[in-house]
Design a protein around this motif. Structure first.
Motif, PDB file in Angstrom:
ATOM      1  N   GLU A 172       0.821  -1.212   0.000  1.00  0.00           N
ATOM      2  CA  GLU A 172       0.000   0.000   0.000  1.00  0.00           C
ATOM      3  C   GLU A 172       0.853   1.258   0.000  1.00  0.00           C
ATOM      4  O   GLU A 172       0.365   2.353  -0.287  1.00  0.00           O
ATOM      5  CB  GLU A 172      -0.935  -0.011   1.208  1.00  0.00           C
ATOM      6  N   SER A 176       2.741   4.779  -6.868  1.00  0.00           N
ATOM      7  CA  SER A 176       1.827   4.375  -7.930  1.00  0.00           C
ATOM      8  C   SER A 176       2.520   4.453  -9.273  1.00  0.00           C
ATOM      9  O   SER A 176       2.965   5.526  -9.695  1.00  0.00           O
ATOM     10  CB  SER A 176       0.589   5.271  -7.935  1.00  0.00           C
ATOM     11  N   ARG A 301     -14.209  -2.420   0.568  1.00  0.00           N
ATOM     12  CA  ARG A 301     -13.453  -1.418   1.304  1.00  0.00           C
ATOM     13  C   ARG A 301     -12.251  -1.036   0.472  1.00  0.00           C
ATOM     14  O   ARG A 301     -11.485  -1.891   0.038  1.00  0.00           O
ATOM     15  CB  ARG A 301     -12.990  -1.957   2.664  1.00  0.00           C
ATOM     16  N   GLY A 302     -12.051   0.234   0.246  1.00  0.00           N
ATOM     17  CA  GLY A 302     -10.989   0.695  -0.632  1.00  0.00           C
ATOM     18  C   GLY A 302      -9.694   1.000   0.105  1.00  0.00           C
ATOM     19  O   GLY A 302      -9.570   0.827   1.310  1.00  0.00           O
ATOM     20  N   GLY A 303      -8.695   1.456  -0.679  1.00  0.00           N
ATOM     21  CA  GLY A 303      -7.434   1.898  -0.115  1.00  0.00           C
ATOM     22  C   GLY A 303      -6.324   0.872  -0.150  1.00  0.00           C
ATOM     23  O   GLY A 303      -5.200   1.171   0.254  1.00  0.00           O
ATOM     24  N   ARG A 305      -3.974  -2.386  -2.215  1.00  0.00           N
ATOM     25  CA  ARG A 305      -3.462  -2.760  -3.538  1.00  0.00           C
ATOM     26  C   ARG A 305      -3.107  -4.250  -3.631  1.00  0.00           C
ATOM     27  O   ARG A 305      -2.760  -4.723  -4.712  1.00  0.00           O
ATOM     28  CB  ARG A 305      -2.216  -1.926  -3.857  1.00  0.00           C
ATOM     29  N   GLU A 354      -2.589   0.876  -8.480  1.00  0.00           N
ATOM     30  CA  GLU A 354      -3.140   1.996  -7.729  1.00  0.00           C
ATOM     31  C   GLU A 354      -4.027   1.447  -6.618  1.00  0.00           C
ATOM     32  O   GLU A 354      -4.584   0.363  -6.746  1.00  0.00           O
ATOM     33  CB  GLU A 354      -4.002   2.897  -8.644  1.00  0.00           C
ATOM     34  N   VAL A 356      -7.280   0.626  -4.738  1.00  0.00           N
ATOM     35  CA  VAL A 356      -8.648   0.481  -5.238  1.00  0.00           C
ATOM     36  C   VAL A 356      -9.592   1.347  -4.421  1.00  0.00           C
ATOM     37  O   VAL A 356      -9.277   1.772  -3.304  1.00  0.00           O
ATOM     38  CB  VAL A 356      -9.095  -0.999  -5.181  1.00  0.00           C
ATOM     39  N   ARG A 357     -10.774   1.595  -4.992  1.00  0.00           N
ATOM     40  CA  ARG A 357     -11.760   2.472  -4.348  1.00  0.00           C
ATOM     41  C   ARG A 357     -12.983   1.655  -3.935  1.00  0.00           C
ATOM     42  O   ARG A 357     -13.371   0.708  -4.620  1.00  0.00           O
ATOM     43  CB  ARG A 357     -12.193   3.585  -5.297  1.00  0.00           C
ATOM     44  N   LYS A 358     -13.583   2.029  -2.836  1.00  0.00           N
ATOM     45  CA  LYS A 358     -14.811   1.386  -2.396  1.00  0.00           C
ATOM     46  C   LYS A 358     -15.878   1.524  -3.473  1.00  0.00           C
ATOM     47  O   LYS A 358     -16.081   2.604  -4.033  1.00  0.00           O
ATOM     48  CB  LYS A 358     -15.304   2.015  -1.091  1.00  0.00           C
ATOM     49  N   GLN A 360     -15.724   0.200  -6.371  1.00  0.00           N
ATOM     50  CA  GLN A 360     -15.128   0.010  -7.693  1.00  0.00           C
ATOM     51  C   GLN A 360     -15.404  -1.405  -8.196  1.00  0.00           C
ATOM     52  O   GLN A 360     -15.295  -2.379  -7.453  1.00  0.00           O
ATOM     53  CB  GLN A 360     -13.622   0.256  -7.621  1.00  0.00           C
TER      54      GLN A 360
END
Length: 857
Positions: A172, A176, A301-303, A305, A354, A356-358, A360
C-alpha cells in the motif's frame, strides 16, 4: 464431504507464510512489488544494529514476551524499514488462552493450559514499530559482527516465511506506477489497524514453535508448531487461536473487520464481493489443464493494492490483468503441513498499480496451465487431487459460466446446467460445439454457488428421477489400479483326513465394476433427494450428477458429486472385501450423504471454520435419518461406531475425543490425531444432531403430540431445518444462528432454568468433548391415589461440573412397553428428580433408546 471443506479455506495466517520465490512465468518482469517481495524474503541481519538487551518486553493482546538478558540483532532496512530481529539469550513467553476450549487445546499439545515457556533463541518479524518498543532495553553490544555473522544465514532463511504477509502491508506504500522509493519517507502511512508480529521461538522444553499476532485476522492470536505424525506425515498443529474480543455466550458479536488474506478463520466480511467467474478451460487427459479465467468483483473497502487467492501449486500462472492492464503477481508456496498445503494449494497474490476504491468494479483476468489431473485407471481421472483449479478466496457465492474443451471419446460433467453458446454477436464467448476431435461444452450456474468444479472420464451412464430433478451417475467399467483386492477363498483342512474339507463351493470374487451398479447408485441418490425435498424443501438445482472418484473419499459440489469408487460397490462386493458392518453401511449411505450436502454445505454454507461442523454433521445425520426409518438396527450399529471412535486412544493414552470440540473444525487434523476431524466433525457432529432431534421429539410427546410420523414435515426437528433453509439459502450460517432457529419454538421441558435458550447445549455439548456416564441411584416409588411418584438421583460421571444434559427417564410397567415420564436436566455430578409415573411402575430406565452421547459400555 464437500470439496469446499477441502479446498475453499486456508488453514490460518500461518498457511500463507512459507519459503517462497516468484513463479517462473514472472521471473523476467520484476516490478516494484516483486522487487520489494524479494528483499523482504531474503533480508539479513545488520551488524551495525546489534545490541545487548536486558529487561525488554513486547505485548500483543494475550501474548507477553520478555527478553531478560541476551543479544539481539535487527535486520537490514527494507526500503527504510526494520522488519525483523534475531535474539539469543534468556527469554520467556506467556500466553493465556481466554476460554476453556482454547486452554484444553493448548494443554493437549503442550501439557499446560497457559503457555509459559523459556527460550534461548527467537526470530521476530513485524510490520510495525516493534524495534522502537524494544529500544529502552538496548545496550552497547559485544562482538556485534561475530553475532550477526553467526545467525545471518538462519535469519535469511526465516525471512522467507513472512515475506508475503509483509508485502500485503507495504504494497500500500508503493509509489503508484513507479519504481520503489524509500518507504520511510513516503508521505503515505500504513494502515494503523494493520499490525503483525510473528515470533519463531526455540523453547527449552517445547522445541521450535510459532507465536502470531495479526490484527487483520478474525482470530488475531495464534500459537502452533510444525510436527510430524507417527507415520511421518507433516502437520501444522494449531495449539490455540482466538480473538481477544471474541464474543461470549451472551455478548454481542464483534465488529466486522475486513481481512488481508483469505484464511480458515475468514472474516464475516471479505474486502471484495465476487460477482461472477467466466472460465474457458482446455482439458487434455490424463494430466493437463490450461485455463483463462475472468473474475468480476466489487470492492467493499478501498485503499488497498494487495489481493490474495488460493490456487493449486501445480498450476503455473502466465499472466494477470486488471481491466485489460497487466498487473504484478506472485505465486507463493504454503507452509508444509497446513491444510492449505495438504490440499495441494498455494497463495497467488495480485498487486494493483493503484489503490482500489470502495464500490469500484474490477475484472481480473488470469491465464495459467499445469498438471492438476491424475490418472488412476483406464478412463478414470482424479480431477480434485491437485488442489483448487481456479483462483478463489474461499466460500463466497458467485455466478459461474464455464466452457470446456476436451478430446472426443471422453465425458465431461461440471457444476451448473448445460447451456447453448451465445450468439456470434459475442465472438469471445461463441465457441462451436465441436471442432475435429475436440468437444466443447458450456455450463452455467442456475443460482450463485460457493464453489465450482468439473470431472472428466470414460463413463457408463445411469439415470434416475427425483420428481423434476434428473439424477445421473457416471462410472467407469473398472475401479482404480490400487483398489483393494478381495482376500482369496480359504480351504479348511480336515484334521481327520488328508484331503481338504470344502464347506461350500470356492467362487473367485468378480472384480468390482462401478458401471455395473451405476443405475442402482442413481436410484439411491434419487430416493435421498425425494426424502430430503419432502422435509427440507425443494432440491436447489435442476439436476444432480454423480461421477466416480478414485479412492475412499467423496466430494460434493453444487449439482455435482465426486463419488468414491467404494460407493459403487454392491452388497456382495462389500462382503468380498470383508468390510466391518458399520463401514459397509456408511459406504452404502455415501450417495445420500453427498446428496444432503446440496442443502447443507452448498445451498447454505458455514460462517467460519468453527461452524463447518454443521455441514458434515447435518449431511451425515440426514442420511442416517433415512437409515433409521428403514433399518433401525443398522442405524444403531453406525452410531455405536461413532461412539467408540471417540473413545479411542493413541499410543500415549490420549483419548481422541479430547482433541477438541466440533467447533475447532480443521484444527482437529493434527499430528496427535490425524483422524480427529473425521471422528469428531462427522461422528460427534452426527450425535449432536441426533441428541437435538431426540430432545425435541420427546418434548413434543410430553406436550401431547402422540403421532409425530403421521405427516411428513410435522416433526419439530424437521420444521426447524426447513426454517433454516428458508432463511439462510444462499448465505452462510454460524453455529449460534443455527441453534437460535431451534430455540424459537423451544418447549418448556427443554428450557434450562426456565430460559428459552440452548446455551446450555452449545456450551456443554457443541463446545464440549464429554462422553459422560449416566447412572440411576436411590430410586423410590410412592403410591398415590391414581399414580405413582418416582424419585431418585441421576449421577453424571466423567464430565465437567458444569455439564448440563437433558436425560429421558422411562417407566417400566409389567406387560407394557416402557413409557416416557419426561426429561430431567442432569446438572453437575448429582441431580435429584421427582416424576409422576403410571400405576404399577416398578422400575425406571435412563435413556433406554440410547439418544445421548455417553461413554461406550
Amino acid at each position: 464431504m464437500t470439496l469446499a471443506a477441502c479446498v475453499a479455506v486456508l488453514s490460518s495466517p500461518r498457511a500463507w507464510s512459507a519459503q517462497a520465490s516468484p513463479s517462473p512465468a514472472q521471473a523476467h518482469q520484476a516490478g516494484a512489488a516483486e522487487s520489494l517481495y524479494l528483499q523482504l524474503s531474503s533480508v539479513g541481519l545488520d551488524p551495525a544494529r546489534v545490541f545487548k538487551v536486558r529487561g525488554a518486553s513486547l505485548d500483543r493482546s494475550a501474548i507477553h514476551i520478555t527478553l531478560d538478558d541476551g543479544t539481539i540483532a535487527f535486520t537490514k532496512d527494507v526500503q527504510g524499514r526494520i522488519t525483523g530481529a534475531f535474539f539469543e539469550g534468556d527469554g520467556e513467553v506467556l500466553l493465556a488462552p481466554p476460554n476453556q476450549v482454547e486452554r484444553k487445546s493448548m494443554s493437549l499439545f503442550t501439557g499446560m493450559a497457559i503457555l509459559e515457556e523459556r527460550f534461548a533463541t527467537a526470530y521476530f518479524r513485524f510490520n510495525d514499530n516493534t524495534a522502537a518498543e524494544l529500544q529502552p532495553g538496548l545496550r552497547a553490544p559485544e562482538q556485534a559482527e561475530q553475532f550477526a555473522a553467526r545467525w545471518e544465514q538462519t535469519a535469511r532463511n526465516l525471512a522467507q516465511v513472512d515475506a508475503m504477509r509483509l508485502l500485503s502491508t507495504f504494497s500500500e506504500l508503493l509509489p503508484s506506477g513507479g519504481a520503489i522509493s524509500n518507504l520511510e519517507t513516503e508521505a503515505k502511512t500504513a494502515d494503523a489497524d494493520d499490525r503483525m508480529l510473528h515470533v519463531r521461538v526455540r523453547g527449552n522444553k517445547l522445541g521450535v514453535f510459532d507465536l502470531l499476532f495479526d490484527s487483520t485476522a478474525t482470530e488475531q492470536v495464534e500459537a502452533g508448531q510444525s510436527k510430524a505424525a507417527a507415520n511421518g506425515d507433516p502437520y501444522y498443529d494449531v495449539w490455540t487461536s482466538f480473538s481477544p474480543q471474541e464474543p461470549g455466550p451472551r455478548q454481542p458479536a464483534s465488529v466486522k473487520r475486513p481481512q488481508t488474506l483469505p484464511a480458515e478463520t475468514e472474516s464475516y466480511e471479505d474486502r471484495i464481493l465476487v460477482r461472477r467467474y467466466v472460465i474457458d478451460a482446455h482439458v487434455t487427459p490424463p494430466k493437463q489443464l490450461d485455463c483463462s479465467v475472468e473474475m468480476q468483483f466489487e470492492v467493499r473497502r478501498g485503499g488497498w493494492r494487495f489481493l490474495a487467492f488460493e490456487l493449486s501449486r501445480f498450476l503455473q500462472v502466465r499472466s494477470v490483468q486488471s481491466d485489460g492492464t497487466p498487473v504484478e503477481f506472485i505465486h507463493n508456496p504454503a507452509v508444509e503441513g497446513t491444510r492449505l498445503a495438504r490440499s495441494g494449494n498455494d497463495i497467488l497474490a495480485v498487486i494493483f498499480p493503484e489503490p482500489v476504491r470502495k464500490g469500484q468494479k474490477i475484472s481480473l483476468h488470469f491465464t495459467y496451465a499445469g498438471e492438476v489431473l491424475a490418472e488412476a485407471g483406464k478412463g478414470l481421472l482424479n480431477v480434485g487431487e491437485r488442489g483448487t483449479w481456479y483462483p478463489n478466496r474461499g466460500m463466497a457465492m458467485a455466478d459461474f459460466d464455464l466452457t470446456f474443451h476436451y478430446p472426443a471419446g471422453w465425458t465431461l460433467l461440471a457444476t451448473g446446467k448445460p447451456e447453448p453458446f451465445p450468439s456470434q454477436a459475442q465472438p469471445a464467448q461463441a465457441v462451436p460445439p465441436s471442432a475435429g476431435d475436440e468437444q466443447v461444452s458450456r455450463w452455467v450456474s442456475e443460482r450463485p454457488i460457493p464453489v465450482a468444479g468439473f470431472d472428466l472420464g470414460k463413463y457408463v451412464r445411469g439415470v434416475a428421477q427425483a420428481g423434476n430433478v434428473a439424477v445421473e451417475t457416471y462410472a467407469t467399467l473398472a475401479v482404480e489400479r490400487d483398489f483393494p483386492k478381495p482376500p482369496p477363498p480359504t480351504i479348511e483342512i480336515d484334521p481327520k483326513g488328508t484331503l481338504p474339507h470344502i464347506s461350500e463351493p470356492l467362487i473367485t470374487p468378480l472384480t468390482p465394476s462401478p458401471a455395473r451398479n451405476a443405475t442402482a447408485v442413481a436410484e439411491a441418490a434419487a430416493q435421498a433427494i425425494r426424502y430430503y425435498a419432502d422435509r427440507f424443501g425443494p432440491f436447489p438445482y435442476s439436476k444432480l450428477a454423480l461421477t466416480q472418484l478414485p479412492g475412499p473419499e467423496s466430494q460434493g459440489w453444487p449439482g455435482l458429486v465426486f463419488l468414491s469408487s467404494y460407493a459403487f460397490l454392491n452388497r456382495a462386493e462389500r462382503q468380498d472385501l470383508k468390510m466391518p458392518p458399520a463401514t459397509a453401511l456408511l459406504d452404502q449411505l455415501v450417495p445420500a450423504h453427498e446428496a444432503a450436502h446440496q442443502w447443507w454445505g452448498d445451498l447454505i454454507t458455514w460462517r467460519t471454520y468453527r461452524d463447518q461442523w454443521f455441514s458434515e454433521g447435518l449431511a451425515n445425520y440426514s442420511a442416517l435419518m433415512m437409515l433409521q426409518e428403514k433399518d433401525p438396527a443398522g442405524f444403531r450399529v453406525v452410531m455405536e461406531k461413532y461412539r467408540k471412535d471417540l473413545a479411542n486412544k493413541d499410543k500415549d493414552g490420549n483419548i481422541l475425543k479430547d482433541q477438541g470440540p466440533v467447533t475447532l473444525g480443521s484444527r482437529l487434523v493434527s499430528s496427535r490425531f490425524p483422524e480427529g476431524y473425521q471422528a469428531i466433525n462427522y461422528g460427534r457432529g452426527t450425535w449432536l444432531f441426533h441428541m437435538l432431534r431426540s430432545m425435541l421429539q420427546d418434548a413434543a410427546r410430553e406436550g401431547g403430540r402422540k403421532d409425530l410420523g403421521g405427516k411428513v414435515g410435522e416433526e419439530p426437528f424437521v420444521q426447524a431445518l426447513r426454517r433454516v433453509r428458508e432463511r439462510y439459502e444462499g448465505k452462510a450460517i454460524s453455529t449460534r444462528e443455527l441453534l437460535q432457529v431451534f430455540t424459537e419454538d423451544l418447549p418448556p421441558s427443554l428450557r434450562y432454568e426456565g430460559r428459552a435458550s440452548l446455551d446450555w447445549f452449545l456450551e456443554g455439548w457443541v463446545n464440549g468433548t464429554s462422553l459422560p456416564r449416566l447412572e440411576l441411584h436411590n430410586v423410590k416409588f410412592t403410591q398415590k391415589a391414581n399414580a405413582t411418584v418416582a424419585t431418585g438421583v441421576i449421577q453424571q460421571k466423567d464430565a465437567p461440573e458444569d455439564l448440563v444434559t437433558s436425560v429421558p427417564i422411562y417407566a417400566v410397567v409389567p406387560g407394557k412397553a416402557p413409557t416416557l415420564l419426561g426429561r430431567v436436566f442432569a446438572d453437575g455430578e448429582e441431580t435429584s428428580f421427582h416424576l409422576s409415573a403410571p400405576l404399577g411402575t416398578h422400575k425406571l430406565l435412563l435413556d433406554p433408546n440410547g439418544t445421548i452421547l455417553t461413554a461406550p459400555k
